[in-house]
Scaffold this motif. Structure first.
Motif, short mmCIF file in Angstrom:
data_model
loop_
_atom_site.label_atom_id
_atom_site.label_comp_id
_atom_site.label_asym_id
_atom_site.label_seq_id
_atom_site.Cartn_x
_atom_site.Cartn_y
_atom_site.Cartn_z
N THR A 151 0.72 -1.22 -0.02
CA THR A 151 -0.03 0.02 0.02
C THR A 151 0.82 1.23 0.00
N ALA A 152 0.40 2.23 -0.04
CA ALA A 152 0.92 3.51 0.01
C ALA A 152 1.74 3.71 1.43
N GLN A 153 3.01 3.94 1.39
CA GLN A 153 4.11 4.06 2.47
C GLN A 153 3.89 5.36 3.29
N GLU A 154 2.82 5.43 3.82
CA GLU A 154 2.36 6.70 4.54
C GLU A 154 1.13 6.39 5.55
N GLY A 155 1.02 7.24 6.59
CA GLY A 155 -0.08 7.13 7.28
C GLY A 155 0.11 6.20 8.45
N PRO A 156 -1.11 6.35 9.29
CA PRO A 156 -1.00 5.64 10.60
C PRO A 156 -1.28 3.98 10.49
N GLY A 157 -0.91 3.47 11.43
CA GLY A 157 -1.28 1.89 11.10
C GLY A 157 -0.57 1.11 12.27
N ASN A 158 -0.79 -0.17 12.26
CA ASN A 158 -0.03 -0.95 13.30
C ASN A 158 0.52 -2.16 12.20
N ASP A 159 0.78 -1.80 11.08
CA ASP A 159 1.36 -2.60 10.18
C ASP A 159 2.75 -2.27 9.37
#
Length: 454
Positions: A376-384
């Motif tokens: 996916t896009a390499q930006e934004g929050p997340g636990n992945d």
């Protein structure tokens, strides 16, 4: 016998005009009213004693609140306790205090039906408003001072005056940590004043309605809940509640001051506008009608809409001046932040193991991170987020590597969870010449600056 009417001597003197009571006297009177109820006395007692007992109890537990910023360091230094307390108070404690004090200061007169007596005694709407606002501010400052003093005292008694590990892993001397802890609480006063001003506005506009008392709590919780959503950076920083979490930038190296200064400025703007709106509504209120205990529908046009305008103007100004877009979290920022924190904490681990000291220049730490395995896009929050940290040990040809799983929240804070090798970050304890000790590289907090780097 005849009665004689004696005419009083004529005089040109006009009757003396009623002089309004000075603000100082009205302020003292309002202070007495503020401290008279048992509720206020209980609040003061709780704020000056409760934090110390709470921090003492948490510091003695084996399981620390590691999900709270600086909570994992409460066994290591007394300066972690007041910061952990600040994180809790920013979400729950301070909005509740402003509701109980500022949110009820005008509504109490409506419930008791004492407006006519107060107006006759003081003889000035403006001075009544000033006295009540100043009395509320005094009580709120006293409560916050109690939270700070009690939290610091309890933590220092429980753990001691020891160095503090910053948000990016660097070590702060006790004196430096003390100054930044006090500064962090001082910065949190700005959003507290904003909520207090909203409490004044709700108390004036809604009168006896319970919603006036609950308004600061509702607004505070709404703003903190919004910080957990994937909002664009300008919207996030334009909410006055952002200053309740932006203080963590003080504990990075270099300090992340721009988000904090923006948060403080926005909060003060909200405080000024909300207080002015409460003042205007109070002056326009009809006190001759006993059934009118607030502004009613005027609260929508004279209260909510101007504050919405402040929010829109803040978003536009922040977007133009900072150039921030999107979530503010991208691959490069995450990698730089993780590499910096790991380098600081690796040196701390080397000290625990009594190994020769190394510099960060010698380590040349780098990090390579991918979100959702690069799908996916390499930006934004997340636990992945999954990262590989690489460093170089002086005198050794082999390059070290460690794996981390990152849980990055929408406000830029992340928790790095070590995933091996065991000797470096795969276990929560590390064997030192002095025995077992908590492993600083096993799990640690970090922070991504949401604003673009210049």
């Amino acid at each position: 016998m005849t009665a004689t009417l004696v005419e009083a001597p004529a005089t040109d003197a006009a009757p003396a005009a009623a002089t309004p009571v000075p603000v100082a006297r009205a302020y003292r009177f309002e202070l007495v009213k503020q401290f008279s109820p048992w509720r206020t006395r209980l609040l003061i007692l709780a704020c000056w004693i409760g934090p110390a007992l709470f921090v003492l109890a948490v510091s003695k537990q084996s399981n620390l609140p590691s999900d709270t910023l600086f909570g994992r360091w409460m066994h290591a230094t007394g300066w972690a306790g007041p910061l952990m307390l600040l994180g809790f108070c920013g979400t729950w404690g301070l909005p509740l205090l402003t509701s109980l004090v500022a949110g009820d200061v005008f509504a109490a007169e409506d419930r008791l039906g004492t407006w006519r007596h107060l107006l006759v005694a003081v003889r000035s709407h403006r001075r009544i408003f000033a006295a009540k606002a100043l009395a509320s501010l005094t009580v709120i400052l006293l409560l916050v001072a109690g939270l700070v003093a009690s939290g610091i005292a309890g933590a220092l008694i429980a753990v001691g005056n020891k160095p503090l590990i910053g948000i990016d892993g660097h070590t702060l001397a006790p004196g430096d940590a003390a100054g930044k802890v006090l500064l962090a609480w001082a910065c949190a006063l700005a959003p507290t004043l904003a909520l207090a001003a909203i409490g004044l506005l709700g108390s004036v506009a809604l009168g006896r309605s319970p919603m006036g008392l609950l308004l600061p709590v509702v607004v505070g919780l709404t703003m903190q809940s919004a910080q957990m959503l994937p909002l664009p950076v300008p919207v996030r920083l334009a909410l006055p509640g952002y200053a309740f979490i932006a203080w963590n930038g003080l504990f990075a190296e270099p300090q992340q001051l721009s988000p904090l200064l923006i948060g403080v400025a926005v909060s003060l703007a909200w405080a000024i506008v909300a207080t002015a709106l409460a003042y205007l509504l109070f002056l326009r209120r009809d006190f001759t009608n006993l059934t009118n205990d607030g502004a009613g529908r005027k609260a929508l046009t004279l209260g909510a809409l101007p504050l919405a305008g402040v929010l829109a103007a803040s978003i536009a100004i922040i977007a133009v001046s900072s150039g921030a877009t999107g979530s503010g979290i991208d691959q490069d920022k995450v990698q730089r932040s993780l590499a910096t924190a790991f380098g600081h904490l690796y040196r701390l681990q080397e000290q625990q193991l009594h190994r020769p000291a190394v510099t960060e220049a010698q380590l040349r730490t780098t990090a390579s991170c991918a979100k959702s395995e690069g799908l996916t896009a390499q930006e934004g929050p997340g636990n992945d987020w999954r990262c590989t940290v690489t460093w170089h040990i002086p005198g050794v040809a082999i390059t070290g590597q460690a794996i981390y799983q990152l849980d990055v929240t929408a406000n830029g804070r992340y928790i790095a969870d070590g995933d091996g090798p065991k000797e470096v970050n795969g276990y929560f304890l590390v064997q030192t010449p002095d025995g077992t000790a908590p492993n600083p590289l096993w799990q640690f907090d970090g922070n991504v600056d949401l604003l673009p780097s210049h």
